[in-house]
Write a protein that holds these residues in place. Structure first.
Motif, mmCIF file in Angstrom:
data_model
loop_
_atom_site.group_PDB
_atom_site.id
_atom_site.type_symbol
_atom_site.label_atom_id
_atom_site.label_comp_id
_atom_site.label_asym_id
_atom_site.label_seq_id
_atom_site.Cartn_x
_atom_site.Cartn_y
_atom_site.Cartn_z
ATOM 1 N N VAL A 6 -9.083 0.087 10.328
ATOM 2 C CA VAL A 6 -9.175 -0.358 8.941
ATOM 3 C C VAL A 6 -10.559 0.012 8.425
ATOM 4 N N LYS A 7 -10.606 0.846 7.389
ATOM 5 C CA LYS A 7 -11.872 1.250 6.780
ATOM 6 C C LYS A 7 -11.859 0.812 5.311
ATOM 7 N N TYR A 8 -13.007 0.336 4.846
ATOM 8 C CA TYR A 8 -13.096 -0.076 3.446
ATOM 9 C C TYR A 8 -14.553 -0.043 2.998
ATOM 10 N N ASP A 9 -14.750 -0.093 1.676
ATOM 11 C CA ASP A 9 -16.106 -0.034 1.131
ATOM 12 C C ASP A 9 -16.747 -1.427 1.154
ATOM 13 N N GLU A 10 -16.947 -2.025 -0.020
ATOM 14 C CA GLU A 10 -17.650 -3.298 -0.081
ATOM 15 C C GLU A 10 -16.761 -4.497 0.266
ATOM 16 N N TYR A 11 -15.471 -4.395 0.032
ATOM 17 C CA TYR A 11 -14.619 -5.555 0.264
ATOM 18 C C TYR A 11 -13.207 -5.105 0.599
ATOM 19 N N MET A 12 -12.442 -6.034 1.187
ATOM 20 C CA MET A 12 -11.026 -5.820 1.458
ATOM 21 C C MET A 12 -10.241 -6.873 0.685
ATOM 22 N N PRO A 13 -9.252 -6.461 -0.114
ATOM 23 C CA PRO A 13 -8.490 -7.445 -0.889
ATOM 24 C C PRO A 13 -7.843 -8.505 0.009
ATOM 25 N N ASP A 14 -7.753 -9.727 -0.499
ATOM 26 C CA ASP A 14 -7.206 -10.825 0.291
ATOM 27 C C ASP A 14 -5.769 -10.556 0.725
ATOM 28 N N VAL A 29 0.846 -1.194 0.000
ATOM 29 C CA VAL A 29 0.000 0.000 0.000
ATOM 30 C C VAL A 29 0.882 1.245 0.000
ATOM 31 N N ALA A 30 0.247 2.391 -0.222
ATOM 32 C CA ALA A 30 0.981 3.662 -0.277
ATOM 33 C C ALA A 30 0.619 4.522 0.915
ATOM 34 N N TYR A 31 1.524 5.441 1.259
ATOM 35 C CA TYR A 31 1.198 6.443 2.270
ATOM 36 C C TYR A 31 0.076 7.342 1.751
ATOM 37 N N VAL A 64 -14.316 17.733 25.186
ATOM 38 C CA VAL A 64 -12.947 17.267 25.419
ATOM 39 C C VAL A 64 -12.155 17.323 24.122
ATOM 40 N N ILE A 65 -10.874 17.607 24.250
ATOM 41 C CA ILE A 65 -9.948 17.529 23.123
ATOM 42 C C ILE A 65 -9.358 16.127 23.052
ATOM 43 N N VAL A 66 -9.343 15.582 21.842
ATOM 44 C CA VAL A 66 -8.738 14.274 21.565
ATOM 45 C C VAL A 66 -7.577 14.523 20.602
ATOM 46 N N ASP A 67 -6.396 14.072 20.986
ATOM 47 C CA ASP A 67 -5.161 14.475 20.315
ATOM 48 C C ASP A 67 -4.318 13.233 20.047
ATOM 49 N N TYR A 68 -3.839 13.072 18.797
ATOM 50 C CA TYR A 68 -3.009 11.908 18.493
ATOM 51 C C TYR A 68 -2.234 12.129 17.194
ATOM 52 N N VAL A 69 -1.299 11.220 16.941
ATOM 53 C CA VAL A 69 -0.505 11.213 15.716
ATOM 54 C C VAL A 69 -0.966 10.038 14.869
ATOM 55 N N ARG A 70 -1.198 10.287 13.580
ATOM 56 C CA ARG A 70 -1.723 9.252 12.689
ATOM 57 C C ARG A 70 -0.702 8.906 11.600
ATOM 58 N N GLU A 71 -0.506 7.604 11.400
ATOM 59 C CA GLU A 71 0.302 7.089 10.293
ATOM 60 C C GLU A 71 -0.663 6.408 9.319
ATOM 61 N N PRO A 72 -0.942 7.035 8.160
ATOM 62 C CA PRO A 72 -2.009 6.545 7.279
ATOM 63 C C PRO A 72 -1.504 5.871 5.996
ATOM 64 N N TYR A 73 -2.192 4.797 5.607
ATOM 65 C CA TYR A 73 -1.916 4.108 4.360
ATOM 66 C C TYR A 73 -3.219 3.948 3.581
ATOM 67 N N VAL A 74 -3.099 3.900 2.263
ATOM 68 C CA VAL A 74 -4.290 3.748 1.424
ATOM 69 C C VAL A 74 -4.044 2.666 0.370
ATOM 70 N N CYS A 75 -5.128 1.991 0.021
ATOM 71 C CA CYS A 75 -5.116 1.004 -1.060
ATOM 72 C C CYS A 75 -6.350 1.286 -1.913
ATOM 73 N N HIS A 76 -6.142 1.650 -3.164
ATOM 74 C CA HIS A 76 -7.271 2.034 -4.009
ATOM 75 C C HIS A 76 -8.147 0.841 -4.365
ATOM 76 N N ASN A 77 -7.583 -0.347 -4.336
ATOM 77 C CA ASN A 77 -8.350 -1.561 -4.586
ATOM 78 C C ASN A 77 -9.234 -1.838 -3.366
#
Length: 237
Positions: A195-203, A31-33, A142-155
């Motif tokens: 982990v968020k995805y639409d209809e499916y997650m690739p195997d 996956v990509a950043y 309340v304030i909610v504060d964090y650091v996020r490391e995100p990746y995306v997969c277009h499939n």
């Protein structure tokens, strides 16, 4: 015309530092950043969560109500170039999000109790927020504060994030305070994997994540920070 809601699957897990490094190494060649990630592959998120006079969002979550909503103002890297008022909707096992942009001046007005800036009849979410604040006393909690490391997969439109250093602003609701010094609200060895995805997650993503072996969790960051606030201060007492 109202845009139809797009619901997505959302899975959440606690992972420890060791698990985080293993999963990240598996993902890096698959996956990509996210394009918004900085040079370190991360960005900072700060949200100011709102709740009504009855703490409806908090208590519905604690009671296990499946269909519910939360409201928040979200900024990135403690800057005011991108500000959104968001409504997160939970429907069964799915989530959706609506949002409207805000200016720094609008945030200042909202924090001062001046809600007329939200009265925009051509924007349903703004009108909803206006009525929630005026009639149900929706207020910053309340304030909610964090650091996020995100990746995306277009499939499959998959989004994988590691949320680190979850912290709460305690009594402060000063969203843009560069010197806030929020307090950690989660064990320092734990990271939240989402982990968020639409209809499916690739195997191949499923194989890399090996989700069956992880500790699935349902507590929201908002609830974790509110509970920390309650147990460590005099809130609501």
């Amino acid at each position: 015309m109202t845009t139809p809601l797009k619901y997505r699957n959302e899975l959440k897990f606690f992972v420890n530092i060791h698990q985080y490094h293993i999963i990240r190494e598996r993902l890096r060649n698959l996956v990509a950043y996210d394009q918004h990630a900085g040079p370190s592959g991360e960005y900072h998120i700060r949200s100011l969560y709102f709740d009504d006079i009855n703490n409806k969002a908090l208590y519905e979550k604690l009671a296990g109500v499946r269909d519910r909503v939360k409201y928040r103002i979200r900024i990135y890297n403690v800057a005011d170039d991108t500000i959104h008022f968001e409504k997160k909707i939970k429907f069964r096992d799915y989530i959706a999000k609506l949002k409207e942009p805000l200016t720094r001046e609008m945030v200042n007005q909202i924090m001062a109790g001046q809600y007329e800036c939200l009265y925009q009849p051509d924007k349903p979410l703004m009108m909803e927020l206006y009525h929630e604040m005026k009639h149900k006393l929706l207020r910053p909690k309340v304030i909610v504060d964090y650091v996020r490391e995100p990746y995306v997969c277009h499939n499959g439109n998959v989004r994988i994030t590691f949320d680190k250093e979850l912290r709460t602003g305690l009594h402060s609701t000063d969203l843009f305070n560069q010197h806030l010094l929020p307090i950690r609200a989660i064990d320092e060895n734990l990271i939240i994997l989402e982990v968020k995805y639409d209809e499916y997650m690739p195997d191949y993503i499923k194989i890399a994540l090996q989700l069956d072996g992880l500790n699935r969790q349902s507590a929201s960051k908002y609830v974790m920070c509110r509970k920390f606030l309650k147990y460590n201060t005099w809130e609501d007492q």
